[in-house]
Design a protein around this motif. Structure first.
Motif, PDB file in Angstrom:
ATOM      1  N   SER A  98       0.812  -1.221   0.000  1.00 56.24           N
ATOM      2  CA  SER A  98       0.000   0.000   0.000  1.00 56.24           C
ATOM      3  C   SER A  98       0.843   1.268   0.000  1.00 56.24           C
ATOM      4  O   SER A  98       0.304   2.367  -0.190  1.00 56.24           O
ATOM      5  CB  SER A  98      -0.926   0.015   1.227  1.00 56.24           C
ATOM      6  OG  SER A  98      -1.776  -1.113   1.235  1.00 56.24           O
ATOM      7  N   ALA A  99       2.137   1.144   0.240  1.00 58.05           N
ATOM      8  CA  ALA A  99       3.022   2.311   0.313  1.00 58.05           C
ATOM      9  C   ALA A  99       3.814   2.477  -0.983  1.00 58.05           C
ATOM     10  O   ALA A  99       4.019   1.512  -1.728  1.00 58.05           O
ATOM     11  CB  ALA A  99       3.976   2.163   1.496  1.00 58.05           C
ATOM     12  N   GLN A 100       4.271   3.701  -1.215  1.00 55.92           N
ATOM     13  CA  GLN A 100       5.096   3.951  -2.406  1.00 55.92           C
ATOM     14  C   GLN A 100       6.527   3.469  -2.220  1.00 55.92           C
ATOM     15  O   GLN A 100       7.207   3.142  -3.186  1.00 55.92           O
ATOM     16  CB  GLN A 100       5.133   5.456  -2.729  1.00 55.92           C
ATOM     17  CG  GLN A 100       3.812   6.015  -3.239  1.00 55.92           C
ATOM     18  CD  GLN A 100       3.011   6.653  -2.124  1.00 55.92           C
ATOM     19  OE1 GLN A 100       3.165   6.275  -0.951  1.00 55.92           O
ATOM     20  NE2 GLN A 100       2.163   7.609  -2.462  1.00 55.92           N
ATOM     21  N   HIS A 101       6.973   3.446  -0.953  1.00 51.89           N
ATOM     22  CA  HIS A 101       8.370   3.110  -0.677  1.00 51.89           C
ATOM     23  C   HIS A 101       8.454   2.161   0.522  1.00 51.89           C
ATOM     24  O   HIS A 101       7.533   2.077   1.329  1.00 51.89           O
ATOM     25  CB  HIS A 101       9.188   4.375  -0.371  1.00 51.89           C
ATOM     26  CG  HIS A 101       9.013   5.472  -1.378  1.00 51.89           C
ATOM     27  ND1 HIS A 101       9.625   5.458  -2.607  1.00 51.89           N
ATOM     28  CD2 HIS A 101       8.264   6.609  -1.332  1.00 51.89           C
ATOM     29  CE1 HIS A 101       9.279   6.546  -3.279  1.00 51.89           C
ATOM     30  NE2 HIS A 101       8.465   7.262  -2.530  1.00 51.89           N
ATOM     31  N   ILE A 102       9.593   1.483   0.620  1.00 45.65           N
ATOM     32  CA  ILE A 102       9.884   0.601   1.759  1.00 45.65           C
ATOM     33  C   ILE A 102      11.090   1.183   2.495  1.00 45.65           C
ATOM     34  O   ILE A 102      12.066   1.603   1.870  1.00 45.65           O
ATOM     35  CB  ILE A 102      10.205  -0.838   1.298  1.00 45.65           C
ATOM     36  CG1 ILE A 102       9.070  -1.398   0.438  1.00 45.65           C
ATOM     37  CG2 ILE A 102      10.452  -1.742   2.511  1.00 45.65           C
ATOM     38  CD1 ILE A 102       7.742  -1.535   1.134  1.00 45.65           C
ATOM     39  N   ALA A 103      11.022   1.196   3.822  1.00 49.72           N
ATOM     40  CA  ALA A 103      12.120   1.734   4.620  1.00 49.72           C
ATOM     41  C   ALA A 103      12.605   0.684   5.611  1.00 49.72           C
ATOM     42  O   ALA A 103      11.800   0.030   6.268  1.00 49.72           O
ATOM     43  CB  ALA A 103      11.681   2.984   5.370  1.00 49.72           C
ATOM     44  N   GLU A 104      13.896   0.555   5.698  1.00 47.94           N
ATOM     45  CA  GLU A 104      14.484  -0.319   6.715  1.00 47.94           C
ATOM     46  C   GLU A 104      14.581   0.415   8.039  1.00 47.94           C
ATOM     47  O   GLU A 104      14.466  -0.181   9.108  1.00 47.94           O
ATOM     48  CB  GLU A 104      15.868  -0.775   6.268  1.00 47.94           C
ATOM     49  CG  GLU A 104      16.547  -1.721   7.228  1.00 47.94           C
ATOM     50  CD  GLU A 104      17.905  -2.206   6.726  1.00 47.94           C
ATOM     51  OE1 GLU A 104      18.580  -2.936   7.471  1.00 47.94           O
ATOM     52  OE2 GLU A 104      18.277  -1.860   5.590  1.00 47.94           O
ATOM     53  N   SER A 105      14.776   1.727   7.973  1.00 43.79           N
ATOM     54  CA  SER A 105      14.978   2.522   9.180  1.00 43.79           C
ATOM     55  C   SER A 105      14.397   3.919   8.991  1.00 43.79           C
ATOM     56  O   SER A 105      14.647   4.564   7.968  1.00 43.79           O
ATOM     57  CB  SER A 105      16.471   2.621   9.505  1.00 43.79           C
ATOM     58  OG  SER A 105      16.732   3.654  10.427  1.00 43.79           O
ATOM     59  N   VAL A 106      13.611   4.383   9.974  1.00 44.17           N
ATOM     60  CA  VAL A 106      13.111   5.754   9.966  1.00 44.17           C
ATOM     61  C   VAL A 106      14.282   6.733  10.013  1.00 44.17           C
ATOM     62  O   VAL A 106      14.299   7.749   9.313  1.00 44.17           O
ATOM     63  CB  VAL A 106      12.170   5.979  11.166  1.00 44.17           C
ATOM     64  CG1 VAL A 106      11.846   7.460  11.342  1.00 44.17           C
ATOM     65  CG2 VAL A 106      10.879   5.188  10.991  1.00 44.17           C
TER      66      VAL A 106
END
Length: 258
Positions: A240-248
């Motif tokens: 559902s998100a445009q991007h994936i993050a490993e860490s904020v």
């Protein structure tokens, strides 16, 4: 230009079992503030249970609490959507006296139990929730912005459908797992609360970054051009998100370098 960073609290910036936010995150929030970038936290919890975990910065945070039911900034309520009082009374009358269920009601800031239960209270305390007690919803002053219904043995599909049919036309009914069901005001979501924050501070979706990890965060993704799901979140959340993050932290560092 980024002007607002929003992060879900649970499973992202709150340290597990310690009821703390890491000093690294606090330092980044300070640096964001220096660049006139606001920081908001979105949480299922009530304001009184989360404000102090930000320590010295607690008055610099925008709090989207109770899954969007109330928004508080600098200790002032800037948005609130209460649950229809008849729905509150209906839930309390039908489930409040049944030992299979436990009800936690959230007001503007506080949390309230209708009856004392030592084991359940200890469970809430681990989450930083110190509830007050009333004998009925009629005695609870102020508006109710969220009801959490706990059932240790879990809700059946039939029960969930029954409650949707009974209250769903006047309230928002949702669940994150089979043991908890949530009732908020009609149309209330974290995403709608975020839209209110953007309107109040005149911040566009293009200038907003959102970090989410749970199903209740998905609606926030629709109000941000830069929507990040955490790498360890479930597939539906990531999709559902445009991007994936490993860490904020890594993404905020990038924002600060921009």
């Amino acid at each position: 230009m980024i002007r607002l960073v929003v992060s879900s609290l649970e499973n992202i910036i709150e340290l597990d079992d310690k009821r703390q936010v890491g000093e690294d995150i606090l330092d980044l929030i300070v640096r964001l503030k220096e660049k006139d970038i606001k920081f908001a936290v979105a949480t299922a919890q009530n304001y009184d249970s989360v404000k102090d975990i930000f320590g010295r910065l607690k008055n610099d945070i925008i709090y989207i609490c109770n899954d969007g039911g109330v928004v508080i900034y600098q200790d002032r309520v800037i948005s609130k959507t209460p649950i229809d009082r008849l729905v509150c009374l209906g839930v309390a009358d039908e489930l409040g006296e049944n030992r299979s269920y436990k009800l936690l009601l959230a007001g503007e800031r506080n949390a309230v139990l209708l009856k004392s239960n030592a084991t359940f209270e200890r469970r809430l305390k681990k989450k930083g929730i110190i509830p007050e007690f009333v004998s009925s919803t009629q005695e609870m002053s102020g508006d109710i912005t969220k009801i959490t219904i706990f059932k240790d043995k879990g809700f059946t599909e039939a029960e969930y459908s029954q409650y949707i049919e009974k209250w769903g036309n006047r309230a928002n009914i949702s669940a994150t797992d089979e043991t908890q069901m949530f009732v908020t005001g009609q149309y209330v979501t974290k995403g709608m609360a975020l839209a209110v924050v953007q309107h109040i501070f005149d911040i566009s979706e293009e200038d907003t970054v959102v970090f989410g990890a749970g199903f209740s965060d998905i609606d926030m993704f629709n109000h941000s051009y830069f929507a990040y799901a955490m790498m360890d979140s479930q597939a539906q959340v990531r999709d559902s998100a445009q991007h994936i993050a490993e860490s904020v932290n890594m993404i905020i560092e990038d924002i600060l370098r921009m």
